[in-house]
Enzyme design. Structure first.
Site, short mmCIF file in Angstrom:
data_model
loop_
_atom_site.label_atom_id
_atom_site.label_comp_id
_atom_site.label_asym_id
_atom_site.label_seq_id
_atom_site.Cartn_x
_atom_site.Cartn_y
_atom_site.Cartn_z
N HIS A 117 53.37 96.22 6.20
CA HIS A 117 52.53 95.02 6.09
C HIS A 117 52.47 94.25 7.41
O HIS A 117 51.40 93.76 7.80
CB HIS A 117 53.08 94.13 4.97
CG HIS A 117 52.26 92.91 4.72
ND1 HIS A 117 51.03 92.94 4.11
CD2 HIS A 117 52.50 91.60 5.02
CE1 HIS A 117 50.55 91.72 4.04
NE2 HIS A 117 51.42 90.89 4.58
N ARG A 152 60.57 80.54 19.41
CA ARG A 152 59.25 80.38 20.03
C ARG A 152 58.48 79.19 19.46
O ARG A 152 57.42 78.83 19.98
CB ARG A 152 58.45 81.67 19.89
CG ARG A 152 58.98 82.76 20.81
CD ARG A 152 58.49 84.14 20.41
NE ARG A 152 59.02 85.17 21.31
CZ ARG A 152 60.25 85.65 21.28
NH1 ARG A 152 61.12 85.20 20.40
NH2 ARG A 152 60.64 86.58 22.12
#
Length: 165
Positions: A88, A127
């Site tokens: 996925h 991040r």
């Protein structure tokens, strides 16, 4: 030699931010970073449109609809696609990346890709402001610069064409 580039002045710019609810622990931090960057550089609240969507794949539909409206100077798409044990991850990461590239090639409005594709939640959080800066903030800077570049290209190309060059 003529050099054309954008700048970081956001006054008067209309920016849309598309952000999924999926992986909200990360995407909410990306959104905070993007909004901080836009506002710090002069984009007013009334010129920012935040569109919340279920997941990153829904960004494709949403981007198309926002492009059709043709009211924004730039669009930021945020998200966090974190690798799992199935295929996925690859499908979502590849499709959203391809769609943004395609829209950028065929539309007049710049779309900034602020979707994190990481192996772990820790990498994504880093991040999104924990250690490695905030990629949402960085996406906002790119959106402002590209919106201004778009305006300058239109102006400079139009002026050059009008003068017979």
């Amino acid at each position: 030699m003529k050099v054309i580039q954008g700048d970081y002045r956001g006054e008067g710019l209309k920016i849309a931010v598309v952000v999924p609810r999926f992986n909200d622990l990360v995407t909410s931090k990306l959104l905070e970073g993007a909004l901080d960057g836009l506002k710090r550089h002069g984009v007013s609240d009334e010129n920012i449109t935040v569109v919340r969507i279920p997941g990153s794949m829904e960004a494709i539909y949403t981007l198309k609809k926002l492009l059709d409206l043709n009211v924004h100077d730039a669009i930021i798409v945020l998200g966090a696609v974190i690798r799992g044990e199935t295929y996925h991850f690859n499908v979502v990461a590849n499709e959203i990346g391809k769609a943004v590239a395609q829209f950028n090639m065929t539309s007049d409005i710049p779309i900034v890709f602020g979707v994190l594709t990481t192996d772990t939640l820790e990498q994504a959080l880093n991040r999104a402001g924990a250690k490695s800066g905030n990629k949402g903030f960085e996406a906002a800077m790119v959106a402002i610069e590209m919106a201004n570049l778009r305006k300058r290209l239109r102006r400079d190309v139009f002026e050059s064409d009008s003068n017979g060059r």
